[in-house]
Every structure is written in C-alpha cells, then in structure tokens.
Design a protein around this motif. Structure first.
Motif, PDB file in Angstrom:
ATOM      1  N   LYS C 109     -29.626   3.020 -31.533  1.00 41.93           N
ATOM      2  CA  LYS C 109     -28.912   1.759 -31.321  1.00 41.93           C
ATOM      3  C   LYS C 109     -28.711   1.496 -29.838  1.00 41.93           C
ATOM      4  CE  LYS C 109     -27.553  -2.024 -32.805  1.00 41.93           C
ATOM      5  NZ  LYS C 109     -26.592  -2.525 -33.742  1.00 41.93           N
ATOM      6  N   LEU C 110     -28.472   2.557 -29.090  1.00 39.41           N
ATOM      7  CA  LEU C 110     -28.320   2.398 -27.646  1.00 39.41           C
ATOM      8  C   LEU C 110     -29.609   1.837 -27.038  1.00 39.41           C
ATOM      9  CD1 LEU C 110     -26.494   2.786 -25.214  1.00 39.41           C
ATOM     10  CD2 LEU C 110     -27.257   5.166 -25.080  1.00 39.41           C
ATOM     11  N   LYS C 112     -31.766  -0.072 -28.560  1.00 43.97           N
ATOM     12  CA  LYS C 112     -31.796  -1.504 -28.913  1.00 43.97           C
ATOM     13  C   LYS C 112     -30.861  -2.316 -28.016  1.00 43.97           C
ATOM     14  CE  LYS C 112     -32.960  -1.031 -33.835  1.00 43.97           C
ATOM     15  NZ  LYS C 112     -32.626  -1.371 -35.224  1.00 43.97           N
ATOM     16  N   ASN C 113     -29.692  -1.751 -27.757  1.00 46.39           N
ATOM     17  CA  ASN C 113     -28.713  -2.472 -26.935  1.00 46.39           C
ATOM     18  C   ASN C 113     -29.188  -2.661 -25.490  1.00 46.39           C
ATOM     19  OD1 ASN C 113     -26.990  -2.860 -29.054  1.00 46.39           O
ATOM     20  ND2 ASN C 113     -25.588  -1.197 -28.501  1.00 46.39           N
ATOM     21  N   ARG C 114     -29.946  -1.668 -24.991  1.00 41.90           N
ATOM     22  CA  ARG C 114     -30.511  -1.818 -23.647  1.00 41.90           C
ATOM     23  C   ARG C 114     -31.408  -3.052 -23.583  1.00 41.90           C
ATOM     24  NH1 ARG C 114     -29.478   2.942 -20.872  1.00 41.90           N
ATOM     25  NH2 ARG C 114     -29.622   4.806 -22.143  1.00 41.90           N
TER      26      ARG C 114
END
Lengths: 132, 132, 132, 132
Positions: C109-110, C112-114
C-alpha cells in the motif's frame, strides 16, 4: 438469513419525542455542564465513532442469523438501546453544532440513493463496497 | 477552542421531515430493492460503522479550531451533510429493524447522563474516557 | 500544530518481538480457548472497529496541540498502549485468518501511495478526504 | 460457523518485511511530503478509524459463513489486502508518533488477556461485550 424476520412492535405506544424537543434538552444538558467548549465538530465526529464502536462490540460475536433475536433479549436489548441512545446523542450534537438538519440530510441522501441504485438493477443485490 | 462559536442558522426554514415519514420512505426504498434480507442488525451496525468512518475522514486533517468553519464552507459542507445523511439512514434502519425508537433511546440515555454527570462535578470538565 | 514535535525515545531498548512469534502466541491463546469458531473475518473486522473506537475515545476531548503530550503522560499513556495492543491483536488475528501478511500489505500500500501522492503535488498538503 | 476453516497458505514465501524497515520507509514517505505536521496522535487515531471503516465496509453485506471464502476471491481479496495495508500504515504511524512499540503493546495486552480470560472459564465462550 432473515426470512423469518418480522418487524418488532414498538417498545412503547408513546409518541416519539420530537427532534426539536430533544435538541432543546441536549442544548440545556451541554450548557449546564459548559461542555460546548469541547464540542467542535471534529471532536463530535470522534465521539460518534467511539459510540458506534461500542454498538458494534455488541454484535461482534453474534452470528448473523441470530442478530435479530439478540436485540429482543432482555439485557442485550437494554445495552443496544443504550448504545443507540449514545450514537443518537452524538449525531444530534454534531447536527446542532454544524447547523445541518438531520431529517433533511437523511431525506436528501435517500433521494440521491434512489437515483444511484435504480430498482431494476439493485433489486436483491447488496450494494457493492466500491459503490459507497 | 470554541470561544467564538455561534450556533449557525438552519440551512432552511422548512420544518424537519418528521421521523415517522422518513421511516416510511426508508422502508419503501428497502422493500423496492428487496434489501431487507441483508439488513439484519449485525450488518446494519457494520453499515453504521463504515458510514461513520467516512464522516471521520472528513475531519481527520482539519485542526480543532478550524472544525467549525470547515462545516460552513461550500464543498466540505455538502460532503459533511451527505455523510450525516448516510449515518442517519444507517441508524434509522437499525432502529427500525430492532424496534428501538431513536427518540426514546436518546431521551432515556440523556436522563442517565444527567445522573451520571452531575452539573456540580462535571461542569467545564470533559468526560474522562474511562467513564464512557 | 506539531512544530515542537520530537520523536519520543522507545519505551524500551528490548528488541521488538517479531511478528511471527506474536502470531504463534496469538494462535495458541485462541486455540486454548476454542475461539477460532468466532473469528471469521467479518467478526474480526467488527472486533477491530470496536477496539479502534476505544482508541478514538482516548483522544476525543484532547485538543490537537495537546495530543502529543497526552500520549506521554502516565495513566493516559498506559491506556493508549493498551488500546493499541487491542487494535494490534485484532489486526493480526484478521491477517492470520485471511492469510494476508501485514508487512507485505503495508509495503504494497505504501508503494501505491507513493504513486498516488507524488512529492511535488502532495508536499505540505493534507490528503483530501475525497482521495482516500 | 467456521468448521470448515483451514488456515490459508501465505500469499508468498517471501519473508515478511520487518517492522523496523517498514517504519523507516513510512518515515521517509511522510518526511518527503512534509506531512508530519498533520500527524499528531489525535489525527492519526481518526485516520485509523476511517481506514477501519473502509475495511468494515468490505464485509458488511457478506454472510458470516461466507466471510472466509470472501477473502480468498480475486478482487475482494485485493481490496481487503489494500484496506489492511491502510489500517497497518495508520497504526504504525500512530505507534511511531507516540513511541509505543506495536509488538510490545500486543505482547503486553495478550499477557493481560491470558489473565482476564482463564482457559477454564473462557473456553468456547465468546467474550461478553460488557467485558471488553
């Protein structure tokens, strides 16, 4: 899952206290305690979330097909009514603070939902998570 | 934090749609879609939790002293009213399903809270987490 | 709001118990009590929601600029650590039941968030509610 | 309800990224975006509540006895892993901000729960809501 479901009779035949009276009572309760200083909408949203957490706790170990019966039993029913009361208080405080009329907000959202979930396509299908 | 707070005027002078009418509309909405099969109290408690999560999301990055103003601005106000509508719908569906009258539950809990937080000791002090 | 913030020292220099050991301990705790029958992912999601509600309760009346200090004080810190423990237990139980690796899910998820919040546009701006 | 349950195989044989590495990555992600100013513990508790709300949404219309299977299906599994990632990120950010070690908090709470729910009395009985 809910084939056997029948709408329970009201707990009481008393006419529901109208929302305006409840708001007046809530305002007085808060004013007497000088709590309005804590009741900005951010804090009230948190109050609402914590009260809903307690309501969810009531059902977390109850099987889905036992959930209707659970709310009819003595002690559980009282706890659930208590938690619903807490959630209602938090929601009404938030509505009062933001000047958003709960009844209007519900009616407006219901109108949107009618358009969003047309009967012909939504019938018998649970809303998909991605839709909400 | 909220010294400057003044209760906002109502969005509208229209009389609030009464709860009974809203319930009738909600029941029709659900019946038309055959959704009562999904609406046992456990599922509705989850619906309520997820809708409250969306309301909380609206305030999570807003500073406490900007929270009152946030609910007055155009787009944010509309989103907040929308989320309040969703929360209200979930709560009313749960009340209807369990046969718990929202107004009565609020009034009963308010009475308990009056006893639990006497004015003389509670005045100006936020409730302690352990108390609720 | 958090200008003064400095990352607190760890409570302890002890090496964190690794996740695999915690999972083994949790599985034993559940097995000894024969609770796996209650721990389907739906119920565990509700457990998680109720525990998070208790954590939120801890902060609901705390002003934003006092929130860092609140978690450092004696009794409050202990309650917060307790609630974080509860939330962690619920989350690990859910991961174990679904076979989703928490560390992998966070890392994925991190990543994706980047991509979703590029530094140049996201810098110094809180995510908008509509984005999440 | 979960008679048929078997622990699913891990998605991957890769060793879980350890928590310390995840924290380092999260700190860098936040620092690059200058978001630490929004991440006081109160706001992070709200972030956690809103992310958990999305996870709850995933299961709200799923029947209890279909909940294990739901997390194994393609698109649903991906959404659930995504939401678990979001919840894990919020929880780790909160732990990092407060200096509370997640693994220690979980281990400490598990030890308390062992004492609170002795095997002989708790076996096969779901915790009562009032107890938690």
């Amino acid at each position: 899952m809910a084939m056997e479901y029948r709408r329970p009779r009201r707990d009481s035949a008393r006419k529901m206290k109208d929302t305006q009276t409840l708001l007046t009572d809530l305002r007085q309760f808060v004013a007497e305690r000088d709590w309005s200083q804590f009741h900005d909408p951010k804090n009230l949203a948190m109050l609402l979330a914590s009260e809903v957490g307690e309501l969810v706790a009531e059902y977390r170990w109850v099987a889905g097909d036992a959930a209707d019966a659970h709310a009819r039993a003595g002690a559980a029913r009282e706890r659930i009514a208590d938690e619903i009361g807490d959630v209602g208080i938090a929601l009404l405080l938030l509505c009062d603070r933001t000047g958003i009329d709960l009844g209007e907000a519900v009616a407006a959202k219901l109108a949107k939902n009618r358009a969003r979930y047309p009967v012909e396509t939504a019938r018998g299908r649970a809303e998909r998570p991605a839709d909400s």
